[in-house]
Design a protein around this motif. Structure first.
Motif, PDB file in Angstrom:
ATOM      1  N   LEU A 515      60.708  55.774  45.760  1.00 48.94           N
ATOM      2  CA  LEU A 515      59.974  56.562  45.228  1.00 48.94           C
ATOM      3  C   LEU A 515      58.322  56.419  45.762  1.00 48.94           C
ATOM      4  CD1 LEU A 515      58.849  58.855  43.218  1.00 48.94           C
ATOM      5  CD2 LEU A 515      58.869  57.012  41.406  1.00 48.94           C
ATOM      6  N   ALA A 516      57.763  55.071  45.654  1.00 43.82           N
ATOM      7  CA  ALA A 516      56.582  54.764  46.253  1.00 43.82           C
ATOM      8  C   ALA A 516      56.452  55.160  47.692  1.00 43.82           C
ATOM      9  CB  ALA A 516      56.485  53.232  45.876  1.00 43.82           C
ATOM     10  N   ALA A 517      57.660  55.001  48.545  1.00 46.23           N
ATOM     11  CA  ALA A 517      57.499  55.120  50.001  1.00 46.23           C
ATOM     12  C   ALA A 517      57.467  56.656  50.050  1.00 46.23           C
ATOM     13  CB  ALA A 517      58.997  54.829  50.505  1.00 46.23           C
ATOM     14  N   VAL A 518      57.940  57.388  49.299  1.00 50.77           N
ATOM     15  CA  VAL A 518      58.031  58.772  49.699  1.00 50.77           C
ATOM     16  C   VAL A 518      56.696  59.171  49.256  1.00 50.77           C
ATOM     17  CG1 VAL A 518      59.150  61.359  49.006  1.00 50.77           C
ATOM     18  CG2 VAL A 518      60.710  59.410  49.681  1.00 50.77           C
ATOM     19  N   ALA A 519      56.200  58.922  48.037  1.00 49.52           N
ATOM     20  CA  ALA A 519      55.085  59.426  47.561  1.00 49.52           C
ATOM     21  C   ALA A 519      53.929  59.021  48.284  1.00 49.52           C
ATOM     22  CB  ALA A 519      54.869  58.822  45.898  1.00 49.52           C
ATOM     23  N   GLY A 520      53.847  57.838  48.795  1.00 50.91           N
ATOM     24  CA  GLY A 520      52.769  57.529  49.659  1.00 50.91           C
ATOM     25  C   GLY A 520      52.697  58.507  50.988  1.00 50.91           C
ATOM     26  N   ARG A 521      53.889  58.662  51.557  1.00 47.79           N
ATOM     27  CA  ARG A 521      53.698  59.582  52.593  1.00 47.79           C
ATOM     28  C   ARG A 521      53.119  61.134  52.253  1.00 47.79           C
ATOM     29  NH1 ARG A 521      59.146  62.573  55.308  1.00 47.79           N
ATOM     30  NH2 ARG A 521      58.150  63.681  56.792  1.00 47.79           N
ATOM     31  N   VAL A 522      53.968  61.530  51.187  1.00 43.64           N
ATOM     32  CA  VAL A 522      53.230  62.914  50.330  1.00 43.64           C
ATOM     33  C   VAL A 522      51.778  62.899  50.189  1.00 43.64           C
ATOM     34  CG1 VAL A 522      53.823  64.983  48.905  1.00 43.64           C
ATOM     35  CG2 VAL A 522      55.763  63.425  50.209  1.00 43.64           C
ATOM     36  N   VAL A 523      51.658  61.988  49.388  1.00 45.35           N
ATOM     37  CA  VAL A 523      50.131  61.956  48.711  1.00 45.35           C
ATOM     38  C   VAL A 523      48.954  62.027  50.096  1.00 45.35           C
ATOM     39  CG1 VAL A 523      48.476  60.645  47.352  1.00 45.35           C
ATOM     40  CG2 VAL A 523      50.889  61.114  46.550  1.00 45.35           C
ATOM     41  N   TYR A 524      49.196  60.932  50.744  1.00 47.96           N
ATOM     42  CA  TYR A 524      48.200  60.512  51.765  1.00 47.96           C
ATOM     43  C   TYR A 524      48.498  61.188  53.191  1.00 47.96           C
ATOM     44  CZ  TYR A 524      46.269  57.273  48.584  1.00 47.96           C
ATOM     45  OH  TYR A 524      45.554  56.742  47.383  1.00 47.96           O
ATOM     46  N   HIS A 525      49.585  61.886  53.616  1.00 44.11           N
ATOM     47  CA  HIS A 525      50.055  62.125  54.909  1.00 44.11           C
ATOM     48  C   HIS A 525      50.775  63.418  54.693  1.00 44.11           C
ATOM     49  CE1 HIS A 525      48.647  58.243  56.405  1.00 44.11           C
ATOM     50  NE2 HIS A 525      49.558  57.857  55.447  1.00 44.11           N
ATOM     51  N   SER A 526      50.377  64.417  53.709  1.00 46.36           N
ATOM     52  CA  SER A 526      51.050  65.767  53.910  1.00 46.36           C
ATOM     53  C   SER A 526      50.807  66.602  54.791  1.00 46.36           C
ATOM     54  CB  SER A 526      50.550  66.723  52.478  1.00 46.36           C
ATOM     55  OG  SER A 526      49.278  66.538  52.282  1.00 46.36           O
ATOM     56  N   ASP A 527      49.639  66.284  55.449  1.00 46.18           N
ATOM     57  CA  ASP A 527      49.298  67.332  56.828  1.00 46.18           C
ATOM     58  C   ASP A 527      50.282  66.955  57.913  1.00 46.18           C
ATOM     59  OD1 ASP A 527      48.337  64.684  56.935  1.00 46.18           O
ATOM     60  OD2 ASP A 527      46.726  65.356  58.242  1.00 46.18           O
ATOM     61  N   THR A 528      51.355  65.887  57.757  1.00 45.71           N
ATOM     62  CA  THR A 528      52.326  65.679  58.654  1.00 45.71           C
ATOM     63  C   THR A 528      53.503  66.515  58.589  1.00 45.71           C
ATOM     64  OG1 THR A 528      53.289  63.928  57.569  1.00 45.71           O
ATOM     65  CG2 THR A 528      51.376  63.476  59.235  1.00 45.71           C
ATOM     66  N   LEU A 529      53.579  67.089  57.260  1.00 47.40           N
ATOM     67  CA  LEU A 529      54.948  67.937  57.021  1.00 47.40           C
ATOM     68  C   LEU A 529      54.486  69.371  57.703  1.00 47.40           C
ATOM     69  CD1 LEU A 529      55.053  67.429  53.220  1.00 47.40           C
ATOM     70  CD2 LEU A 529      56.683  66.420  55.187  1.00 47.40           C
TER      71      LEU A 529
END
Length: 591
Positions: A515-529
């Protein structure tokens, strides 16, 4: 009244209640203990603003129509002479001895009829008349000397709870065990029947929802487990066929208490004026209070927002998820957020409480234990500006699971783990229903251990997701509706992520690491999506036991670990290098 960084305390006259006729240890020869003007002035000089005085009906009207305010006059005189604000905290829910057995009142009775406590029934419409009578007597005596008045609700301490035994060291509460559902008097069931008639309109519609075969609304009874003090099957173990009836009861049970408290607020407003009125809805026990207690914080926040009054939440001890479940509702409904610290906190725990309160937007700092915590209060009081930490991330509260009696501890634990990486709000299903996802401008919603959710709430979440929201759902099993439907869009979400309209949805396992791995990506790097929104500024994202809060002009840090942490915080200029000792708040200017 307007709030600001203010320090308050309380418990004046509790000893008088304890030794009064309604008290736990009646003693007609007891001599009250009142702080001297000199002692109060010293507290004033250290930063204290206001002092609460507990005024109990059973003390000031020992015989019908014979009022004795002499003790509280002296307390008021000393408090105000010291330059402090005198704040009455009203206890009119315990009737005087001379009224206990009078047929002009009804006392609260448990659902099985076997327990009667010495609190006035919220179901009897005459109760608010008695409350109003007391408020009018208070106003007639004190006039305009009162700056603020706390309305009386129910519960053991005049808060937003159903009867509980935990004030039995102060007052004789009667036969009042915990774990009961207090709806056994003659007024309660007809109110429930009327509420179900209003909701469903026809008995056929109710029967379909309850999977019942009732012939008329008058045939409705409370769920059978009420007589036993609690549900035999909890959470998802409760058969689907029984869920709606139980949830209808719980929603009614909680809302009836809230509506009664709203009536008490109206009485105080009419007598004293809205600007002087505040109330105490109870706390959250560091999580979500037991369902039988009735302390539904978001519901009380919605009521207080409509009444335009401040609330002072209890049990504050730095349980961040719980504090955000409460304060997110306060912020959404426009309610000034005040807190009371739990008793018995160490200095370290009190500092964590302070950080949590400040991050949640508290504008008052309250402690019963100024002898232990005055220096901490004075040090951090300027942070109590009412400004909340900035975040566009929200966690979903497992409201329906909680109402069904399920275990919400895993959801809270997941939230506490994520706090190490980023700040967040916590949205109850009530807030989702009232539009918080859209009006709160949230970019990310994380649902951890929320296995059952109302269908219409899932639909609100789906529409937000399709409009560009980023959704993460951590689940050990397929999500289901109250009706047991698992054929849901969210159950197709994968760890890698899937597009849904303009947004993205992610599914993870129940473990906090994934959960923390996905959350960290989405919260701080959502512009990569693909099509992803701009992320929040990277000020944390590290699992280092440091909580970070962002406000307009400052960054706040709390090291909740046991070792000193050297932290490098990215900024628009050069990185900020900080040394963070254990259990201390560090504030730096935001660049």
């Amino acid at each position: 009244m307007s709030d600001g960084p203010r320090l308050t305390t309380g418990n004046l006259s509790v000893d008088v209640i304890t030794h009064s006729a309604i008290g736990a240890r009646p003693d007609p020869n007891y001599t009250p203990s009142i702080p001297s003007i000199e002692a109060l002035r010293e507290l004033k000089d250290q930063g204290l603003w206001g002092y609460e005085d507990y005024i109990a009906w059973g003390v000031v009207e020992p015989a019908e129509n014979r009022w004795d305010w002499s003790h509280h006059d002296e307390v008021c005189r000393r408090v105000t002479a010291a330059g402090l604000v005198y704040i009455p905290y009203i206890w009119c829910h315990y009737p005087p001895i001379w009224l206990r057995d009078d047929d002009r009142i009804t006392l609260m009775r448990s659902g099985n009829g076997g327990n009667i406590c010495y609190m006035l029934s919220i179901y009897d419409p005459r109760t608010l008349d008695w409350y109003r009578r007391f408020y009018e007597a208070l106003k007639a005596h004190f006039g305009d000397r009162l700056t603020e008045v706390y309305a009386c609700f129910l519960g053991p301490f005049a808060e937003g709870n159903y009867p509980l035994p935990y004030a039995n060291f102060v007052v004789d509460v009667g036969d009042c065990p915990d774990g009961q559902y207090w709806c056994g008097d003659r007024f309660a069931l007809p109110l429930f029947q009327a509420a179900m008639r209003k909701k469903y309109g026809s008995i056929a519609v109710l029967n379909a929802a309850w999977r019942a075969e009732l012939g008329e609304f008058a045939a409705i009874t409370f769920p059978p487990e009420i007589a036993g003090g609690g549900p035999a099957q909890k959470g998802l173990a409760r058969p689907v066929a029984q869920r709606r009836r139980w949830l209808d009861f719980i929603h009614w049970y909680h809302q009836t208490l809230i509506d009664f408290c709203a009536g008490s607020v109206d009485c105080v407003v009419e007598v004293f004026g809205r600007e002087r009125v505040a109330a105490k809805p109870g706390g959250n026990c560091g999580g979500m209070n037991p369902v039988s207690w009735g302390t539904y914080n978001p519901g009380f926040a919605k009521m207080a927002g409509a009444k335009r009054i401040a609330l002072q939440s209890a049990d504050s001890h730095g349980a961040y998820w719980a504090d955000k479940w409460t304060s997110s509702a306060y912020a959404f409904y426009g309610v000034p957020y005040r807190t009371e610290a739990a008793g018995g906190l160490t200095t370290e725990a009190f500092i964590q409480r302070t950080f949590s309160d400040v991050s949640c937007g508290a504008s008052r700092l309250f402690s019963y234990e100024l002898d232990k915590h005055m220096s901490t209060c004075v040090r951090y009081l300027p942070l109590f500006t009412g400004e909340r930490g900035q975040t566009d991330v929200a966690l979903l509260a497992p409201t329906t699971l909680h109402y069904l009696g399920g275990d919400v501890a895993p959801a809270i634990a997941a939230g506490m783990h994520l706090r190490d990486y980023f700040d967040y709000d916590v949205l109850d299903e009530l807030l989702i229903e009232d539009g918080a996802l859209e009006r709160g401008h949230y970019r990310v919603l994380i649902a951890a251990h929320c296995p059952v959710v109302e269908a219409h709430i899932l639909e609100r979440i789906r529409r937000w997701n399709e409009r560009g929201g980023l959704l993460i759902w951590a689940m050990a099993e397929p999500v289901q509706t109250v009706e047991g439907n698992t054929d849901l869009w969210i159950n197709t979400a994968t760890f890698e992520g899937d597009r849904l309209g303009k947004g993205w949805m992610f599914g993870t396992g129940p473990d906090t690491e994934s959960l923390a791995a996905v959350a960290g990506r989405v919260v701080y790097h959502s512009d990569t999506l693909l099509g992803g929104p701009q992320p929040m500024p990277l000020v944390d994202g590290q699992g280092d036991s440091v909580w970070t809060t962002v406000r307009t002009h400052e960054l706040l840090f709390l090291n909740v670990g046991t070792e000193t942490v050297e932290k490098k915080v990215p900024s628009n200029a050069s990185p900020i290098e900080l040394t963070l000792p254990p259990r201390s708040i560090v504030v730096t200017t935001r660049q």
